[in-house]
Design a protein around this motif. Structure first.
Motif, PDB file in Angstrom:
ATOM      1  N   PRO A 178     -17.590 -14.761   3.821  1.00 26.82           N
ATOM      2  CA  PRO A 178     -16.350 -15.055   4.555  1.00 26.82           C
ATOM      3  C   PRO A 178     -15.374 -13.884   4.585  1.00 26.82           C
ATOM      4  O   PRO A 178     -14.516 -13.807   5.452  1.00 26.82           O
ATOM      5  N   ARG A 179     -15.495 -12.967   3.627  1.00 27.16           N
ATOM      6  CA  ARG A 179     -14.611 -11.807   3.581  1.00 27.16           C
ATOM      7  C   ARG A 179     -15.261 -10.557   4.162  1.00 27.16           C
ATOM      8  O   ARG A 179     -14.807  -9.439   3.935  1.00 27.16           O
ATOM      9  N   GLY A 180     -16.354 -10.749   4.874  1.00 27.65           N
ATOM     10  CA  GLY A 180     -17.042  -9.612   5.463  1.00 27.65           C
ATOM     11  C   GLY A 180     -18.316  -9.285   4.712  1.00 27.65           C
ATOM     12  O   GLY A 180     -18.782 -10.055   3.866  1.00 27.65           O
ATOM     13  N   LYS A 181     -18.896  -8.146   5.020  1.00 24.27           N
ATOM     14  CA  LYS A 181     -20.150  -7.751   4.398  1.00 24.27           C
ATOM     15  C   LYS A 181     -19.936  -7.364   2.935  1.00 24.27           C
ATOM     16  O   LYS A 181     -18.949  -6.728   2.583  1.00 24.27           O
ATOM     17  N   LYS A 182     -20.875  -7.750   2.102  1.00 26.39           N
ATOM     18  CA  LYS A 182     -20.825  -7.443   0.672  1.00 26.39           C
ATOM     19  C   LYS A 182     -22.154  -6.823   0.259  1.00 26.39           C
ATOM     20  O   LYS A 182     -23.222  -7.301   0.666  1.00 26.39           O
ATOM     21  N   LYS A 183     -22.072  -5.761  -0.531  1.00 22.03           N
ATOM     22  CA  LYS A 183     -23.292  -5.078  -0.942  1.00 22.03           C
ATOM     23  C   LYS A 183     -24.063  -5.894  -1.975  1.00 22.03           C
ATOM     24  O   LYS A 183     -23.479  -6.525  -2.855  1.00 22.03           O
TER      25      LYS A 183
END
Length: 387
Positions: A178-183
């Motif tokens: 929900p907060r964007g792409k995460k590694k």
């Protein structure tokens, strides 16, 4: 919660304290002045630690360790923490508990030799552009058939100069949140000598002389998937499972140095005379001693409570952060006040106080800065209210 020590715990404290005083303290001045821990000295003390049953004491009995519970382990760490860091950490080694995540052939290649003192590990997370924000790491491993190819740089890596292999965290993909792409992060076991893996001398550090940091470089470093520690994309999960008590370890070594500094200050105040009386009789000194003792006890109680809760399975992130935060800040306070009580002599390297004072500075930075610990504590408080 029982604050007293049982027979086994007292034996561990007494044995470790005697070892530190007999085998580590005599070499402190050499290491501090030269900035080097000689390889032959390291090997000599390591062998004595193995014979004394103090080596790898943090590991379970089933793999050859002492199998100490968390409380007893931290009492052991407190005694070791009184000595020069290079001497106690490098010579009386505690292999990383994350090696317990090794499976199959990894246990014979990495875990068991580390417990026996035949191989040494180092942890490689921090990067020049990613300290507390580990998700911001740039080091990356791309899949290539059944292999992974690592590229990137790690720095501030302790132990890398003597380590036989590194446990390296790198990004291996991304996921949408929900907060964007995460590694997505994966841990790899990387042997020294692997093509594309280079260890370079790090930065000169004001703290912990003889315990250098290194820069690790990965340039098209090819590894088979069998070198993954844990599961692909599950690096943080494996770290969270096995490295949870690291902040308590930092807290305990700080308690040891605080106790040593306070002991020196108290002894000096009871012997030094000025203006016709012992300086400990002056309120300016006696009140310092009282405050130092009170703060040390507060830090120790926080650490012991967290250790007790860890063994009960009820410890929280905030519990461990409070212990780490309080113990590291108390060490800075006590070291500074102990020097003030000694006056000019406190800054001379004939005493360990200037070393304890210098070494105290890094404790509020590594294993999570004081600001990160305060963030963890307040976040847990707010979450309880749904915020």
């Amino acid at each position: 919660m029982d604050f007293g020590l049982n027979e086994e715990q007292q034996m561990v404290v007494d044995t470790t304290r005697a070892f530190v005083e007999a085998e580590l303290f005599p070499h402190e001045l050499e290491v501090e002045r030269s900035g080097v821990l000689r390889a032959d000295l390291r090997q000599e003390i390591q062998q004595k630690a193995i014979e004394a049953g103090l080596y790898a004491a943090n590991m379970p009995v089933e793999v050859g360790g002492a199998g100490l519970d968390t409380m007893t382990w931290l009492l052991y760490e407190k005694e070791l923490g009184k000595a020069n860091y290079a001497l106690h950490w490098t010579c009386v080694c505690r292999p990383s508990n994350i090696l317990l995540a090794c499976e199959g052939d990894q246990r014979d290649r990495y875990l068991m030799p580390a417990v026996r003192g035949e191989r040494h590990d180092c942890q490689a997370m921090t990067e020049p552009g990613a300290g507390s924000d580990l998700r911001g790491m740039k080091a990356f491993a791309r899949a290539d058939g059944d292999d992974f190819v690592l590229n990137g740089t790690k720095h501030f890596i302790s132990h890398a100069d003597v380590a036989d292999f590194a446990i390296v965290w790198v990004a291996t993909g991304e996921e949408d949140t929900p907060r964007g792409k995460k590694k997505l992060i994966t841990a790899f076991l990387v042997d020294k000598g692997t093509p594309g893996f280079t260890v370079r001398e790090g930065y000169r550090n004001v703290s912990h002389r003889g315990y250098p940091n290194s820069v690790l470089e990965f340039d098209e470093c090819r590894l088979p998937k069998s070198q993954i520690l844990g599961e692909l994309h599950k690096g943080f999960e494996v770290a969270g499972k096995w490295l949870g008590a690291t902040r308590l370890q930092v807290a305990s070594t700080c308690l040891g140095r605080s106790e040593r500094a306070l002991g020196l200050a108290l002894q000096y105040a009871a012997e030094r005379k000025q203006f016709g009386q012992l300086i400990g009789k002056f309120q300016g000194i006696s009140f310092k001693l009282a405050d130092m003792a009170m703060e040390l006890k507060a830090a120790e109680l926080l650490t012991r409570e967290a250790a007790w809760k860890y063994d009960q399975g009820t410890v929280t992130e905030a519990d461990m952060s409070m212990a780490k935060l309080k113990a590291t800040e108390v060490l800075a306070h006590i070291a500074d006040e102990a020097i003030q009580i000694h006056g000019g002599m406190g800054l001379m390297d004939e005493l360990p106080l200037e070393r304890i004072w210098r070494d105290a500075r890094v404790e509020r930075i590594w294993e999570g800065t004081s600001e990160i610990q305060r963030h963890i504590i307040s976040r847990e408080m707010l979450r309880a209210l749904g915020a």
